[in-house]
Write a protein that holds these residues in place. Structure first.
Motif, PDB file in Angstrom:
ATOM      1  N   LYS A 148     -44.862 -58.176 103.108  1.00 42.01           N
ATOM      2  CA  LYS A 148     -44.996 -58.575 104.512  1.00 42.01           C
ATOM      3  C   LYS A 148     -44.432 -59.987 104.671  1.00 42.01           C
ATOM      4  CE  LYS A 148     -49.623 -60.415 103.794  1.00 42.01           C
ATOM      5  NZ  LYS A 148     -50.979 -60.580 104.222  1.00 42.01           N
ATOM      6  N   TYR A 149     -44.379 -60.454 105.888  1.00 40.51           N
ATOM      7  CA  TYR A 149     -43.997 -61.847 106.138  1.00 40.51           C
ATOM      8  C   TYR A 149     -45.285 -62.634 106.280  1.00 40.51           C
ATOM      9  CZ  TYR A 149     -41.704 -65.951 107.917  1.00 40.51           C
ATOM     10  OH  TYR A 149     -41.247 -67.234 108.051  1.00 40.51           O
ATOM     11  N   ASP A 150     -45.467 -63.660 105.468  1.00 43.03           N
ATOM     12  CA  ASP A 150     -46.717 -64.401 105.504  1.00 43.03           C
ATOM     13  C   ASP A 150     -46.461 -65.838 105.051  1.00 43.03           C
ATOM     14  OD1 ASP A 150     -49.199 -65.559 104.973  1.00 43.03           O
ATOM     15  OD2 ASP A 150     -50.083 -63.677 104.301  1.00 43.03           O
ATOM     16  N   ASP A 177     -35.321 -72.638 110.368  1.00 44.06           N
ATOM     17  CA  ASP A 177     -35.596 -73.867 109.623  1.00 44.06           C
ATOM     18  C   ASP A 177     -34.492 -74.895 109.843  1.00 44.06           C
ATOM     19  OD1 ASP A 177     -37.972 -73.040 108.321  1.00 44.06           O
ATOM     20  OD2 ASP A 177     -36.817 -71.932 106.841  1.00 44.06           O
ATOM     21  N   GLY A 228     -29.273 -70.778 101.166  1.00 45.55           N
ATOM     22  CA  GLY A 228     -30.534 -70.512 100.480  1.00 45.55           C
ATOM     23  C   GLY A 228     -31.423 -71.734 100.607  1.00 45.55           C
ATOM     24  N   LEU A 229     -32.627 -71.504 101.074  1.00 52.83           N
ATOM     25  CA  LEU A 229     -33.572 -72.618 101.201  1.00 52.83           C
ATOM     26  C   LEU A 229     -34.660 -72.508 100.148  1.00 52.83           C
ATOM     27  CD1 LEU A 229     -34.016 -72.582 105.091  1.00 52.83           C
ATOM     28  CD2 LEU A 229     -32.578 -74.101 103.734  1.00 52.83           C
ATOM     29  N   THR A 230     -34.921 -71.265  99.693  1.00 54.25           N
ATOM     30  CA  THR A 230     -36.095 -71.085  98.833  1.00 54.25           C
ATOM     31  C   THR A 230     -35.966 -71.847  97.506  1.00 54.25           C
ATOM     32  OG1 THR A 230     -35.241 -68.998  97.975  1.00 54.25           O
ATOM     33  CG2 THR A 230     -36.710 -68.855  99.860  1.00 54.25           C
ATOM     34  N   TYR A 263     -45.209 -70.878  96.393  1.00 55.05           N
ATOM     35  CA  TYR A 263     -44.395 -72.041  95.982  1.00 55.05           C
ATOM     36  C   TYR A 263     -45.259 -73.002  95.146  1.00 55.05           C
ATOM     37  CZ  TYR A 263     -40.632 -70.814  99.294  1.00 55.05           C
ATOM     38  OH  TYR A 263     -39.603 -70.195  99.964  1.00 55.05           O
ATOM     39  N   GLY A 304     -33.813 -68.513 107.440  1.00 49.50           N
ATOM     40  CA  GLY A 304     -33.346 -69.889 107.292  1.00 49.50           C
ATOM     41  C   GLY A 304     -32.819 -70.523 108.587  1.00 49.50           C
ATOM     42  N   LEU A 363     -43.191 -61.871  97.276  1.00 49.63           N
ATOM     43  CA  LEU A 363     -43.545 -61.781  98.698  1.00 49.63           C
ATOM     44  C   LEU A 363     -42.256 -61.477  99.440  1.00 49.63           C
ATOM     45  CD1 LEU A 363     -45.415 -62.209 101.179  1.00 49.63           C
ATOM     46  CD2 LEU A 363     -44.818 -64.641 101.072  1.00 49.63           C
ATOM     47  N   LYS A 385     -29.696 -60.194  98.744  1.00 49.62           N
ATOM     48  CA  LYS A 385     -30.617 -60.951  97.885  1.00 49.62           C
ATOM     49  C   LYS A 385     -30.706 -60.381  96.468  1.00 49.62           C
ATOM     50  CE  LYS A 385     -31.841 -63.679 101.311  1.00 49.62           C
ATOM     51  NZ  LYS A 385     -31.540 -65.121 101.356  1.00 49.62           N
ATOM     52  N   LYS A 444     -39.218 -67.842 114.129  1.00 47.37           N
ATOM     53  CA  LYS A 444     -38.456 -67.922 112.877  1.00 47.37           C
ATOM     54  C   LYS A 444     -38.403 -66.579 112.190  1.00 47.37           C
ATOM     55  CE  LYS A 444     -39.008 -69.537 108.181  1.00 47.37           C
ATOM     56  NZ  LYS A 444     -39.432 -70.532 107.230  1.00 47.37           N
ATOM     57  N   ARG A 460     -36.283 -62.060 101.964  1.00 41.67           N
ATOM     58  CA  ARG A 460     -36.005 -60.853 102.736  1.00 41.67           C
ATOM     59  C   ARG A 460     -35.443 -59.868 101.732  1.00 41.67           C
ATOM     60  NH1 ARG A 460     -31.685 -60.991 105.998  1.00 41.67           N
ATOM     61  NH2 ARG A 460     -30.833 -62.851 105.020  1.00 41.67           N
TER      62      ARG A 460
HETATM   63  P1  ADP Z   1     -32.474 -66.158 104.605  1.00 43.13           P
HETATM   64  O1  ADP Z   1     -32.288 -67.061 105.797  1.00 43.13           O
HETATM   65  O2  ADP Z   1     -31.235 -65.462 104.159  1.00 43.13           O
HETATM   66  O3  ADP Z   1     -33.618 -65.212 104.771  1.00 43.13           O
HETATM   67  P2  ADP Z   1     -33.189 -68.584 103.178  1.00 43.13           P
HETATM   68  O4  ADP Z   1     -33.457 -68.837 101.739  1.00 43.13           O
HETATM   69  O5  ADP Z   1     -32.136 -69.412 103.819  1.00 43.13           O
HETATM   70  O6  ADP Z   1     -32.897 -67.039 103.336  1.00 43.13           O
HETATM   71  O7  ADP Z   1     -34.538 -68.814 104.031  1.00 43.13           O
HETATM   72  C1  ADP Z   1     -35.657 -68.018 103.840  1.00 43.13           C
HETATM   73  C2  ADP Z   1     -36.853 -68.679 104.515  1.00 43.13           C
HETATM   74  O8  ADP Z   1     -37.753 -67.653 104.935  1.00 43.13           O
HETATM   75  C3  ADP Z   1     -37.658 -69.568 103.586  1.00 43.13           C
HETATM   76  O9  ADP Z   1     -38.303 -70.561 104.353  1.00 43.13           O
HETATM   77  C4  ADP Z   1     -38.688 -68.593 102.990  1.00 43.13           C
HETATM   78  O10 ADP Z   1     -39.854 -69.261 102.534  1.00 43.13           O
HETATM   79  C5  ADP Z   1     -38.979 -67.722 104.185  1.00 43.13           C
HETATM   80  N1  ADP Z   1     -39.387 -66.348 103.858  1.00 43.13           N
HETATM   81  C6  ADP Z   1     -38.615 -65.315 103.456  1.00 43.13           C
HETATM   82  N2  ADP Z   1     -39.347 -64.189 103.310  1.00 43.13           N
HETATM   83  C7  ADP Z   1     -40.615 -64.512 103.626  1.00 43.13           C
HETATM   84  C8  ADP Z   1     -41.852 -63.778 103.679  1.00 43.13           C
HETATM   85  N3  ADP Z   1     -41.919 -62.481 103.374  1.00 43.13           N
HETATM   86  N4  ADP Z   1     -42.966 -64.444 104.054  1.00 43.13           N
HETATM   87  C9  ADP Z   1     -42.909 -65.764 104.368  1.00 43.13           C
HETATM   88  N5  ADP Z   1     -41.782 -66.498 104.352  1.00 43.13           N
HETATM   89  C10 ADP Z   1     -40.644 -65.885 103.984  1.00 43.13           C
END
Ligand code: ADP
Length: 507
Positions: free
Chosen positions: A374-376, A30, A400-402, A384, A27, A344, A322, A24, A317
């Protein structure tokens, strides 16, 4: 290879570059998993084909094993062997393709961003179809996603339908029209597509360069169903401003194009069962949420002096889409207004990553703001769970999922009215929206004043009216963001398309 189903439901095969939580980036992963699980629950046979990346999370695949077959696929006038692996991800059968190509396409330590991505994914698209052919699959629907597997649509109709893989209707979902994967037209030949035939304005030729091909355009032209990830974004991309050069193509194929709002996987995103949280909680017992807030503040060494101080989260990201400059502004504004901010995020764009590293070190030991670059995933869940509000100031946002995850965890969204945010976040003060749907704070203009207009209102509402804030938290946590209704819309599109094909065959 596993045999075909005898189920009365549809046989749906997703071909994609990501599958959450194993591979992953954003989004897309997911959506592939969430939509598939929901379709599976509705009684369909769903399978997924992805590349076997070296950097995947192998520990999250169950019963992972190599099959005793080799699938040979065409590329650059040669046949290359592919080892096929299978496993179960979130209860879904997944095929992983490992090409034995000297360029080690999926052995690069990262998913995307390689100089030869066009080659890597056009190779994969062809190998995936070859696998379906050799395995004698007879899917009703082949569903491909984004430019990386957009090649599947022209490959299917131009080559594989003639080889006998001809039971399927093609569905293409574009998760973000920003990324179209264009390349010099000649590169298309590698996967066996006919460049002269396809590099035309009505097929795959990019609208801004005659000597370039556009895989997303190809998938729009060659698929039976084309979707994107929210109704508002579907409208936006049909305009010259929003279509990134594809509005004309989308307009001429508008009869097969629609926007369906993504859902979220409510099993995976559930504060009542999330083991990454210090304390699990639900909408009727929010004590746990306060404890998570305290725990996060401790973990990140933020001031815990005032438990009622609002905490704003942002997980993203860090790319221009964004609204990175607005995220930066929101950090300073939140502190000015007496709140705390946790970001984050990470950026594939060097100058943005550097800029945010500068801001992160500025706030390194600040009591009220922390940036973690970082990605975590585990930290994302803690944010959240801990935050009172969540900001998404996107310039554009396909779905957008967040914002949906945030609401599920009782964090009130502050969002720009664009794309899928416009379809899921409705301002508490907007009287044109029925009260029961109002769930957050929105703004229209993507500038600092716009952010302030929503952020300031959110913070004063939080401070001045605790009771109504609690009600709002309770309300957003009860909204159904599951895949159920969106998956039903896909199901209906699939059924209609399959029925049309059968009717045409009978005629
Ligand atoms: P996109 O697909 O454009 O990045 P979305 O909102 O559709 O944006 O999905 C982002 C997903 O990635 C969410 O599940 C979010 O929690 C996760 N995510 C984004 N950045 C991070 C990060 N730095 N660490 C952990 N999860 C992240």
């Amino acid at each position: 290879l596993t045999s075909n189903p005898t189920s009365s439901g549809l046989h749906i095969i997703h071909i994609a570059a990501e599958v959450a939580p194993v591979a992953k980036v954003g989004g897309l992963g997911d959506v592939v998993t969430g939509l598939s699980k929901s379709l599976q629950k509705k009684g369909h046979l769903v399978e997924i084909v992805v590349p076997k990346y070296d950097c995947m999370q192998y520990d999250l695949i169950r019963d992972f094993r190599a099959l005793d077959v080799v699938v040979e696929s065409y590329f650059d006038r040669q046949l290359f062997r592919n080892k096929i692996w299978v496993g179960t991800v979130e209860g879904l059968p997944v095929y992983f393709i490992e090409p034995h190509h000297p360029l080690k396409f999926f052995w690069r330590g990262q998913y995307y961003g390689e100089h030869d991505d066009f080659k890597r994914f056009s190779f994969f698209s062809r190998a995936a179809l070859e696998l379906l052919l050799k395995a004698d699959k007879k899917p009703d629907i082949i569903h491909c996603h984004d430019w990386q597997t957009a090649f599947v649509a022209p490959l299917y109709w131009e080559i594989y339908a003639h080889k006998g893989l001809n039971s399927a209707r093609l569905c293409f979902t574009c998760h973000n029209f920003e990324y179209q994967g264009t390349a010099p037209a000649s590169e298309l030949a590698s996967c066996g597509l006919d460049v002269n035939h396809l590099n035309t304005p009505d097929r795959m030729q990019d609208s801004s360069a005659h000597d370039r091909v556009n895989p997303v355009k190809g998938a729009i032209v060659f698929s039976n169903i084309v979707t994107t990830v929210s109704p508002t974004y579907a409208e936006e991309v049909q305009t010259p401003e929003g279509g990134r050069g594809l509005h004309t193509t989308l307009n001429s194929h508008s009869r097969k194009f629609m926007g369906i709002l993504n859902g979220i996987d409510t099993d995976l995103w559930n504060p009542a069962t999330d083991t990454f949280l210090k304390v699990q909680y639900n909408s009727t017992d929010l004590q746990g949420k306060s404890e998570n807030k305290e725990a996060l503040k401790k973990l990140l060494e933020l001031s815990s002096a005032d438990a009622t101080q609002p905490l704003i989260g942002c997980i993203s990201r860090l790319v221009p889409q964004k609204g990175v400059h607005l995220i930066r502004h929101a950090i300073y504004r939140t502190i000015e207004l007496g709140g705390q901010f946790v970001l984050l995020g990470s950026s594939p764009v060097h100058h943005i990553q550097r800029e945010f590293e500068g801001i992160a070190s500025h706030f390194q030991s600040h009591e009220h703001a922390r940036l973690i670059l970082k990605y975590d995933e585990s930290l994302s869940r803690m944010i959240y769970g801990a935050s009172d509000m969540f900001i998404i100031p996107s310039i554009f946002e396909p779905c957008g999922l967040t914002q949906m995850i945030a609401m599920r965890y009782g964090s009130i969204p502050i969002a720009r009215k664009t794309g899928g945010l416009n379809d899921s976040v409705f301002d508490v003060d907007d009287e044109s929206i029925p009260v029961q749907f109002r769930n957050g704070f929105t703004f229209s203009t993507p500038d600092e004043q716009g952010v302030n207009s929503a952020l300031d209102r959110a913070l004063s509402r939080y401070k001045e009216d605790r009771a109504s804030w609690q009600q709002l938290v309770h309300k957003v946590m009860s909204i159904d963001f599951s895949w159920d209704s969106s998956a039903s819309e896909y199901e209906e599109l699939y059924h209609k398309s399959v029925a049309r094909a059968r009717a045409a065959k009978r005629a």
